[in-house]
Design an enzyme around this catalytic site. Structure first.
Site, PDB file in Angstrom:
ATOM      1  N   ASN A  65       0.852  -1.189   0.000  1.00  0.00           N
ATOM      2  CA  ASN A  65       0.000   0.000   0.000  1.00  0.00           C
ATOM      3  C   ASN A  65       0.886   1.236   0.000  1.00  0.00           C
ATOM      4  OD1 ASN A  65      -1.795   2.173   1.409  1.00  0.00           O
ATOM      5  ND2 ASN A  65      -3.194   0.519   0.896  1.00  0.00           N
ATOM      6  N   GLU A  75       1.925 -14.552   3.856  1.00  0.00           N
ATOM      7  CA  GLU A  75       1.547 -15.585   4.816  1.00  0.00           C
ATOM      8  C   GLU A  75       0.292 -15.202   5.586  1.00  0.00           C
ATOM      9  OE1 GLU A  75       4.477 -14.214   4.310  1.00  0.00           O
ATOM     10  OE2 GLU A  75       6.138 -15.587   4.697  1.00  0.00           O
ATOM     11  N   CYS A 112       8.601 -13.406   8.135  1.00  0.00           N
ATOM     12  CA  CYS A 112       8.976 -12.309   9.037  1.00  0.00           C
ATOM     13  C   CYS A 112       8.426 -12.579  10.444  1.00  0.00           C
ATOM     14  CB  CYS A 112       8.463 -10.977   8.498  1.00  0.00           C
ATOM     15  SG  CYS A 112       6.718 -10.669   8.854  1.00  0.00           S
TER      16      CYS A 112
END
Ligand code: THU
Length: 162
Positions: A65, A75, A112
């Site tokens: 974005n 994920e 992450c």
């Protein structure tokens, strides 16, 4: 005082050709899924495909974005899709790949920290391990037997004495 060591074992394959057929197919789909990522800011396209306990497959890709923090990793897009389309059904295997327009895609990249926390919650909630298969578009493949291994000393609802 004592020292505590935390470690874990995972599988390392030199190429996708060494995987079981079902795992290789899932990883190939994750590689294909990188093409539907919306990543105009990082040009780092992540594709994830999960096998669910009911035999269905779900895709996820990162969605960025202009307001950068609004972006969501592949994920977590996938986990939200899975629980919306098949509520109550756990993810059992998750394959993740990436395509980097500014560099190589020849080594596995791990989820992450935010995604590790989300994957852990899914595992804890369903009491079902998520096997994680990670690889770039080529090269080595790692298979991690359960997501919680990626987040040692994690914070969970148990810590809140609920
Ligand atoms: N990204 C993922 O989709 N999954 C990860 O585990 C690591 C990072 C995305 C977020 C962002 O859109 C881009 O990759 C670069 O960080």
């Amino acid at each position: 005082m004592k020292h505590v060591h935390i470690g874990f074992e995972y599988e390392v394959y030199d190429t996708i050709d060494q995987l079981l057929l079902q795992d290789a197919q899932l990883l190939n789909k994750a590689r294909e899924t990188t093409t539907i990522a919306y990543a105009p800011y990082s040009d780092f396209k992540v594709g994830a495909v999960a096998l669910l306990a009911n035999g269905k497959e779900i895709k996820g890709s990162n969605q960025e974005n202009a307001s950068y923090p609004v972006g969501i990793c592949a994920e977590r897009v996938l986990l939200s899709a899975a629980s919306s389309l098949y509520p109550g059904v756990p993810v059992t295997t998750l394959a993740i790949s990436y395509h980097n327009q500014h560099g190589a895609s020849d080594h596995p990249v791990s989820p992450c920290g935010l995604c590790r926390q989300s994957l852990l919650e899914h595992e804890t909630h369903f009491k079902t391990p998520i096997r994680i298969i990670i690889s770039g578009m080529e090269g080595k493949v790692f298979i991690i037997p359960e997501a919680k291994l990626l987040l040692p000393l994690s914070f969970t609802s148990n810590d809140m004495n609920l």
